[in-house]
Design a protein around this motif. Structure first.
Motif, PDB file in Angstrom:
ATOM      1  N   CYS A 143      19.724  -6.117-192.092  1.00 12.61           N
ATOM      2  CA  CYS A 143      19.347  -7.192-191.596  1.00 12.61           C
ATOM      3  C   CYS A 143      18.191  -7.856-193.014  1.00 12.61           C
ATOM      4  CB  CYS A 143      18.787  -7.619-190.413  1.00 12.61           C
ATOM      5  SG  CYS A 143      20.071  -7.257-189.312  1.00 12.61           S
ATOM      6  N   ASN A 144      17.709  -6.611-193.354  1.00 11.70           N
ATOM      7  CA  ASN A 144      16.309  -7.163-194.417  1.00 11.70           C
ATOM      8  C   ASN A 144      17.125  -7.075-195.227  1.00 11.70           C
ATOM      9  OD1 ASN A 144      15.503  -8.600-191.406  1.00 11.70           O
ATOM     10  ND2 ASN A 144      13.664  -6.519-191.741  1.00 11.70           N
ATOM     11  N   THR A 145      17.108  -6.057-195.447  1.00 11.86           N
ATOM     12  CA  THR A 145      17.821  -5.322-197.388  1.00 11.86           C
ATOM     13  C   THR A 145      19.297  -5.386-197.826  1.00 11.86           C
ATOM     14  OG1 THR A 145      18.031  -2.925-196.710  1.00 11.86           O
ATOM     15  CG2 THR A 145      15.316  -3.660-196.612  1.00 11.86           C
ATOM     16  N   SER A 146      19.726  -5.360-196.486  1.00 13.66           N
ATOM     17  CA  SER A 146      21.045  -5.613-197.174  1.00 13.66           C
ATOM     18  C   SER A 146      21.455  -4.211-198.490  1.00 13.66           C
ATOM     19  CB  SER A 146      22.147  -6.552-198.452  1.00 13.66           C
ATOM     20  OG  SER A 146      21.521  -8.291-197.319  1.00 13.66           O
ATOM     21  N   LYS A 147      21.015  -3.326-197.416  1.00 13.19           N
ATOM     22  CA  LYS A 147      21.566  -1.740-197.651  1.00 13.19           C
ATOM     23  C   LYS A 147      21.397  -0.843-197.421  1.00 13.19           C
ATOM     24  CE  LYS A 147      18.471  -1.946-202.792  1.00 13.19           C
ATOM     25  NZ  LYS A 147      17.335  -1.975-203.401  1.00 13.19           N
ATOM     26  N   PHE A 148      22.122  -0.449-196.671  1.00 12.23           N
ATOM     27  CA  PHE A 148      22.779   0.600-195.842  1.00 12.23           C
ATOM     28  C   PHE A 148      23.085   1.704-196.412  1.00 12.23           C
ATOM     29  CE2 PHE A 148      25.925   2.613-192.705  1.00 12.23           C
ATOM     30  CZ  PHE A 148      24.800   2.330-191.834  1.00 12.23           C
ATOM     31  N   LYS A 149      22.346   2.791-195.785  1.00 10.48           N
ATOM     32  CA  LYS A 149      22.550   4.330-196.266  1.00 10.48           C
ATOM     33  C   LYS A 149      23.672   5.125-194.581  1.00 10.48           C
ATOM     34  CE  LYS A 149      19.757   8.451-196.451  1.00 10.48           C
ATOM     35  NZ  LYS A 149      18.979   9.470-196.123  1.00 10.48           N
ATOM     36  N   ALA A 150      24.644   5.037-195.125  1.00  7.68           N
ATOM     37  CA  ALA A 150      25.879   5.648-194.107  1.00  7.68           C
ATOM     38  C   ALA A 150      24.965   7.443-193.711  1.00  7.68           C
ATOM     39  CB  ALA A 150      26.697   5.811-195.006  1.00  7.68           C
ATOM     40  N   PHE A 151      25.702   7.460-192.276  1.00  4.36           N
ATOM     41  CA  PHE A 151      25.066   8.470-191.440  1.00  4.36           C
ATOM     42  C   PHE A 151      26.082   9.683-192.652  1.00  4.36           C
ATOM     43  CE2 PHE A 151      24.289   5.286-188.482  1.00  4.36           C
ATOM     44  CZ  PHE A 151      23.547   4.700-187.935  1.00  4.36           C
ATOM     45  N   ASN A 152      25.377  10.870-192.349  1.00  4.04           N
ATOM     46  CA  ASN A 152      25.650  11.463-192.634  1.00  4.04           C
ATOM     47  C   ASN A 152      25.722  12.698-190.708  1.00  4.04           C
ATOM     48  OD1 ASN A 152      23.763  13.387-191.381  1.00  4.04           O
ATOM     49  ND2 ASN A 152      22.058  12.931-193.813  1.00  4.04           N
ATOM     50  N   LYS A 153      27.108  13.741-191.906  1.00  2.49           N
ATOM     51  CA  LYS A 153      27.138  14.531-190.194  1.00  2.49           C
ATOM     52  C   LYS A 153      26.588  15.280-189.688  1.00  2.49           C
ATOM     53  CE  LYS A 153      31.861  15.465-191.851  1.00  2.49           C
ATOM     54  NZ  LYS A 153      32.609  15.027-191.249  1.00  2.49           N
ATOM     55  N   SER A 154      24.821  15.571-189.928  1.00  4.74           N
ATOM     56  CA  SER A 154      24.027  16.151-188.799  1.00  4.74           C
ATOM     57  C   SER A 154      23.396  14.763-188.479  1.00  4.74           C
ATOM     58  CB  SER A 154      23.228  16.770-190.032  1.00  4.74           C
ATOM     59  OG  SER A 154      22.012  15.619-191.144  1.00  4.74           O
ATOM     60  N   GLU A 155      23.801  13.507-188.253  1.00  2.69           N
ATOM     61  CA  GLU A 155      23.163  12.658-187.573  1.00  2.69           C
ATOM     62  C   GLU A 155      23.651  11.557-186.559  1.00  2.69           C
ATOM     63  OE1 GLU A 155      19.752  10.778-191.171  1.00  2.69           O
ATOM     64  OE2 GLU A 155      21.927   9.713-190.845  1.00  2.69           O
ATOM     65  N   ALA A 156      25.266  12.083-187.316  1.00  2.34           N
ATOM     66  CA  ALA A 156      26.283  11.164-186.629  1.00  2.34           C
ATOM     67  C   ALA A 156      27.670  12.106-186.173  1.00  2.34           C
ATOM     68  CB  ALA A 156      26.121   9.780-186.751  1.00  2.34           C
ATOM     69  N   THR A 157      28.565  11.444-185.000  1.00  3.96           N
ATOM     70  CA  THR A 157      29.734  11.872-184.504  1.00  3.96           C
ATOM     71  C   THR A 157      30.790  11.221-185.953  1.00  3.96           C
ATOM     72  OG1 THR A 157      30.380  10.519-183.322  1.00  3.96           O
ATOM     73  CG2 THR A 157      29.687  12.418-182.988  1.00  3.96           C
ATOM     74  N   ASP A 158      32.135  12.317-186.113  1.00  4.61           N
ATOM     75  CA  ASP A 158      33.043  11.873-187.528  1.00  4.61           C
ATOM     76  C   ASP A 158      32.904  10.087-187.131  1.00  4.61           C
ATOM     77  OD1 ASP A 158      32.717  14.025-189.058  1.00  4.61           O
ATOM     78  OD2 ASP A 158      34.433  14.583-187.551  1.00  4.61           O
ATOM     79  N   LYS A 159      33.291   9.477-185.605  1.00  8.97           N
ATOM     80  CA  LYS A 159      33.711   8.671-184.507  1.00  8.97           C
ATOM     81  C   LYS A 159      32.913   7.396-185.537  1.00  8.97           C
ATOM     82  CE  LYS A 159      34.919   5.755-181.107  1.00  8.97           C
ATOM     83  NZ  LYS A 159      35.323   5.905-179.378  1.00  8.97           N
ATOM     84  N   VAL A 160      31.008   7.552-185.654  1.00  5.43           N
ATOM     85  CA  VAL A 160      30.271   7.151-186.154  1.00  5.43           C
ATOM     86  C   VAL A 160      30.395   6.206-187.356  1.00  5.43           C
ATOM     87  CG1 VAL A 160      28.049   5.985-185.931  1.00  5.43           C
ATOM     88  CG2 VAL A 160      29.021   6.871-183.795  1.00  5.43           C
ATOM     89  N   ILE A 161      31.307   7.819-188.274  1.00  6.75           N
ATOM     90  CA  ILE A 161      30.411   7.580-188.965  1.00  6.75           C
ATOM     91  C   ILE A 161      31.654   6.752-190.109  1.00  6.75           C
ATOM     92  CG2 ILE A 161      30.842   8.930-191.840  1.00  6.75           C
ATOM     93  CD1 ILE A 161      29.372  11.210-190.079  1.00  6.75           C
ATOM     94  N   ALA A 162      33.343   6.503-189.292  1.00 10.98           N
ATOM     95  CA  ALA A 162      33.791   5.726-190.186  1.00 10.98           C
ATOM     96  C   ALA A 162      33.520   4.302-189.829  1.00 10.98           C
ATOM     97  CB  ALA A 162      34.996   6.488-188.761  1.00 10.98           C
ATOM     98  N   ASN A 163      33.302   4.024-188.604  1.00  6.95           N
ATOM     99  CA  ASN A 163      33.394   3.208-187.965  1.00  6.95           C
ATOM    100  C   ASN A 163      31.703   2.197-189.048  1.00  6.95           C
ATOM    101  OD1 ASN A 163      34.968   2.688-186.074  1.00  6.95           O
ATOM    102  ND2 ASN A 163      34.370   3.121-184.228  1.00  6.95           N
ATOM    103  N   SER A 164      31.120   2.962-188.913  1.00  2.00           N
ATOM    104  CA  SER A 164      29.556   2.231-189.614  1.00  2.00           C
ATOM    105  C   SER A 164      29.621   1.996-191.301  1.00  2.00           C
ATOM    106  CB  SER A 164      28.475   2.766-188.995  1.00  2.00           C
ATOM    107  OG  SER A 164      28.268   4.037-189.411  1.00  2.00           O
ATOM    108  N   THR A 165      31.084   1.277-191.423  1.00  2.00           N
ATOM    109  CA  THR A 165      31.283   1.519-192.817  1.00  2.00           C
ATOM    110  C   THR A 165      29.854   0.578-193.744  1.00  2.00           C
ATOM    111  OG1 THR A 165      32.642  -0.825-192.738  1.00  2.00           O
ATOM    112  CG2 THR A 165      33.144   1.753-193.093  1.00  2.00           C
ATOM    113  N   GLU A 166      30.017   0.464-194.890  1.00  2.00           N
ATOM    114  CA  GLU A 166      28.835  -0.113-195.895  1.00  2.00           C
ATOM    115  C   GLU A 166      28.604  -1.628-195.440  1.00  2.00           C
ATOM    116  OE1 GLU A 166      25.617  -0.527-199.474  1.00  2.00           O
ATOM    117  OE2 GLU A 166      27.573   0.990-199.189  1.00  2.00           O
ATOM    118  N   LYS A 167      30.177  -2.436-195.531  1.00  2.00           N
ATOM    119  CA  LYS A 167      30.648  -3.163-195.791  1.00  2.00           C
ATOM    120  C   LYS A 167      30.522  -3.981-193.517  1.00  2.00           C
ATOM    121  CE  LYS A 167      34.709  -5.972-196.027  1.00  2.00           C
ATOM    122  NZ  LYS A 167      36.159  -6.084-196.080  1.00  2.00           N
ATOM    123  N   LYS A 168      30.966  -2.939-192.778  1.00  2.00           N
ATOM    124  CA  LYS A 168      30.417  -3.573-191.690  1.00  2.00           C
ATOM    125  C   LYS A 168      29.508  -3.732-191.133  1.00  2.00           C
ATOM    126  CE  LYS A 168      34.494  -1.857-189.212  1.00  2.00           C
ATOM    127  NZ  LYS A 168      34.972  -0.568-188.305  1.00  2.00           N
TER     128      LYS A 168
END
Length: 154
Positions: free
Chosen positions: A57-82
């Protein structure tokens, strides 16, 4: 007087039992002082990953989650655009994101996950948002959602 005491005891007994929310068995909530070591580690990880998400919200930069942090479903749903779209919307409506305040942990006995509730703090006083981070037994995010803040878990 005895009737009031007995009725109070019965109400307390039923209030402390696990409850069924949306078809899931939910245990009683746990506060910071009642967390065990494993839950404390999960809480800290949920806090860091949730804060990283909302800092968009502050920086407009998002570092995507990796496989050790989140499940595949969360990684797929948390795209940088969304995430950027949601961050921009929250930034306009609530101001700059400040921090997360841990409220409680609710164990989900159906799928053996823990739901960590955080109150999201923004610049504007009218901002009343909640971040829920669900951590699975592998210590990965299995769900992450934002909702309007309500004092009771629903």
């Amino acid at each position: 007087m005895k009737k009031y005491i007995i009725i109070s005891c019965i109400l307390i007994f039923f209030g402390c039992k696990t409850k069924n929310v949306n078809g899931k068995l939910i245990g009683k909530s746990v506060t910071t002082t009642e967390l065990n070591a494993e839950q404390e580690v999960q809480k800290n990880k949920a806090y860091e990953l949730g804060k990283r998400l909302l800092m968009t919200c502050n920086t407009s930069k998002f570092k995507a989650f990796n496989k050790s942090e989140a499940t595949d479903k969360v990684i797929a749903n948390s795209t940088e655009k969304k995430v950027k779209e949601i961050g921009a919307k929250y930034s306009l409506k609530y101001g700059a994101f400040k921090d997360l305040e841990f409220t409680e942990m609710i164990p989900n006995k159906t799928d053996k996950t823990n739901i960590y509730r955080f109150k999201a703090l923004f610049n504007y006083a009218k901002a009343n948002k909640e971040l829920r981070v669900t951590m699975n037994s592998e210590n990965k995010i299995s769900a992450i959602t934002t909702k309007d803040w309500k004092d009771n878990f629903q």
